[in-house]
Design an enzyme around this catalytic site. Sequence first.
Site, PDB file in Angstrom:
ATOM      1  N   ASP A  84      -3.478   0.176  -4.708  1.00  0.00           N
ATOM      2  CA  ASP A  84      -3.206   0.547  -6.091  1.00  0.00           C
ATOM      3  C   ASP A  84      -2.932   2.050  -6.134  1.00  0.00           C
ATOM      4  O   ASP A  84      -3.322   2.797  -5.235  1.00  0.00           O
ATOM      5  CB  ASP A  84      -4.408   0.212  -6.972  1.00  0.00           C
ATOM      6  CG  ASP A  84      -4.072   0.285  -8.447  1.00  0.00           C
ATOM      7  OD1 ASP A  84      -3.756  -0.773  -9.024  1.00  0.00           O
ATOM      8  OD2 ASP A  84      -4.106   1.390  -9.022  1.00  0.00           O
ATOM      9  N   SER A 128       7.017   0.323 -12.060  1.00  0.00           N
ATOM     10  CA  SER A 128       6.086  -0.367 -12.969  1.00  0.00           C
ATOM     11  C   SER A 128       6.670  -0.661 -14.340  1.00  0.00           C
ATOM     12  O   SER A 128       6.009  -1.299 -15.165  1.00  0.00           O
ATOM     13  CB  SER A 128       4.822   0.475 -13.132  1.00  0.00           C
ATOM     14  OG  SER A 128       4.112   0.543 -11.913  1.00  0.00           O
ATOM     15  N   CYS A 160      -1.930  -1.284 -13.730  1.00  0.00           N
ATOM     16  CA  CYS A 160      -2.716  -1.675 -12.563  1.00  0.00           C
ATOM     17  C   CYS A 160      -1.848  -2.428 -11.552  1.00  0.00           C
ATOM     18  O   CYS A 160      -1.406  -3.551 -11.792  1.00  0.00           O
ATOM     19  CB  CYS A 160      -3.882  -2.554 -13.006  1.00  0.00           C
ATOM     20  SG  CYS A 160      -4.874  -3.191 -11.642  1.00  0.00           S
TER      21      CYS A 160
END
Length: 632
Positions: free
Chosen positions: A369, A330, A388
Site C-alpha cells: 500500500d 487511483s 487504500c
Amino acid sequence: MSVGLALRDQRAELNVFRSRLTVAGFLALAAFALIASRFVWLQVIQREHYHTLAEANRISVVPVVPNRGLILDRNGEVLAANYSAYTLEITPGKVGNVERAIDELAQVIEVSARDRRRFKRLQEESKNFESLPIRTRLTEEEVARFAVNRYRFPGFEIKARLFRSYPHGDIASHAVGYIGRINEADVRRIEAAGLATNYKGTDHIGKLGIEGAYEKELHGVTGSEQVEIDAGGRAIRALSRSEPQSGNNLVVTLDVRLQRVAEEAFQDYRGALVALDPKTGDVLALVSRPGFDPNLFVDGIDPANWDALNNSPDKPLNNRALRGQYPPGSTIKPFMALAALTYGRRTPEYTIADPGHWMLPGVSRPFRDWKPGGHGMVNMHRSIVISCDTYYYGLANDLGVDAIHRFMTQFGFGSRTGVDIDGELPGLQPSTDWKWQRFKQKWYAGDTISVGIGQGYWLATPMQLAAAVATLANGGTPVHPRLVRAVQDARTQQIRELPVRNGEALALKPEHLELVRAAMIDVTRPGGTATRAGQGAPYLVAGKTGTAQVVGMKSGEKYDEKRVKEHHRDHALFIAYAPADDPKIALALLVENGGHGGSTAAPIAREVFDYYLLAKRPEKKPVLGDEEAVGD
C-alpha cells in the site's frame, strides 16, 4: 530546208511551253484549292477551337480565394481571425537567377535571413510556376518603394492577401490548431476528395485541431474573375466576376477565459486538463502544457522555430489531452468500486483489516500500500476517501481482469471518445485476449493486481478520464465530447446548432452510484486525499486523486521523490466534478512528474472550479506540491 527545220522547232517549243503552262496552271489551281480548303478548315470547321485559344490569350480566368471563416468561443471571443496585408511574391519560373534577383530586391526593401530561409524551403516544396512569398506584411512605404522599381523585377508581384491571426497566442493552441501552406500530401487529399477546383488559388489549409477537422466548413467556395490582358500579360480590365462564398464561422464550446485560467494554473509544470459540461459533453477547456504559438505557422514556420518546437524535451507539439497515454492510477478506484457492487463481489459493508500490504496466494512478494503500516479497518466508502491500495488489490483479484475490462469499457476506457478533432489515441484497457494477441503470453494473476489500482498495462488519456468522470457526475449517461457547438452560415448569418451526442444510460443502480459519489465528496473534505480541492469552497466538490508511476522501483527500494530525476518522478492525477449536488463542470487533469494528485493536481482543479462557478481568481497563486501529501 533550214527554214523548215526552224519552223518545226518553234512549233515544238510552243507545244512544250503550252504543256508547261498547263501544268503550272494546274499546280497553281491546286495550291489555291489547298489554301482555300485550309482556310475553310480553320475559319469554319475549327472556328470554335481557335476562337477559344484567341480568347485565352486575351482573357485570363483568375481564382478569387474566399475569406476563411472565424472561430469564436462560447462567449463570442475570437480565437481565429483574418486580416488583410500586402505580400511580395516571386514566380521562380519567370526569373532568370532567383538568388541574384533577391539580392537586388534587398537593396529596395528589407529581406531578412528568415525570409530567405522560408522562401528556399517553399521553393523546394513547390512547383516552379507557383507564386511564392518572399516578404509578407509589407508596409505602405515598402509597397511604394517597390512600385517605383517594379520594372527591374520581372516575375515579382505585390498581392493583397488575407492572413490568419490567433489573437490569444498559445492559449488553446492544441484545440484551435493552425493553418499552414498546402503541401503535396494535402494536394493528394484534396484531389482524392474531388475538391481541386475549390482550392485553386488557395495557399493554406487547416492542419490541426478545429482548423483541420472543420476545414470544409471554414474554407468556403472559391470564386473566379475574367480579366482582359495585353500582350505583355498585364491586366487591362475585369470582364466578369463570380463572387467567392466566405467560409462559415464556428462557435466552439471552449470558454477562452476559463482556458487561460486553467493553463496559468499549471505554472511551470507540463500536463493536460480536460473540462466538460457533464450534461452535454461540451469541452469547456482543453489544456496541453506547454503549448505553441500557432501564429508561427501562418507564413510557414522558419527552421529555427521548428527545431525549437520539434526537438524540445517538453514536447510542446504533443497534444497530451488526446495523445498522452498514462496509467490512470487511483483515479479508477471509484469505477472499481462500482464494478464490485454491480457484479456483486463486494457490499458497502464489506471491511478489511489493512496491514499495509496484500499477498497473492502462492507469491512471496507482497503488493504494498502507499501508506506503510496500512490504514486499519477499511470499508468501501473509506477505501475511496483514503485511496487504500490494499482494498483494491484483493478486489481486483476477486473480479478478474476480464470482468474489469468488460465493466470499464462501458465508461470509454480502451477506446477513443470520438471528440471532433483528429489525433486522439485509444489508450489501453487490458484483457487476457489482448495480452495473448500482443505478446503471445498468458495472463497471470499478478498482472490483475496492478490493474486494480490503475497501473500495469492500463493506459488512459486525460480526455477519456474526463468523459468517464462526467458519466459519473450526470448519473450514468456516457457523453461524447465535442469542441464545436454551432455553425454560422456565411451568407444568411443563421446559426445552426449541432446535436448533442450522448450515449444510452448505463445499467447502474442509483444506490450504487450514490455510495460512490458520496465517497468522492469526502475525498475533498478533511481526511481525504484531496482536501485542498474542497477546503473552504462554498460549493461541494467530488473528486479522486491518483498517482501514476513513471519508472518501476527495485524490490524493497523506497520511492524518494527528491532523489529521483525530474522526468522520472510520478505523475499526479485528479478527476472531479462540481457542484457535487448539481454538477455543471467535470474535469480530469494530469501533471507530468508532479508527484501526488492531492498536493499538485487538486489545487489546479480548485482554481478552475472557482473561476467557472464563482468567476473568481485566486489572489495569490497556490504553490503546487508545497505540503506533505495525504495519500495519492
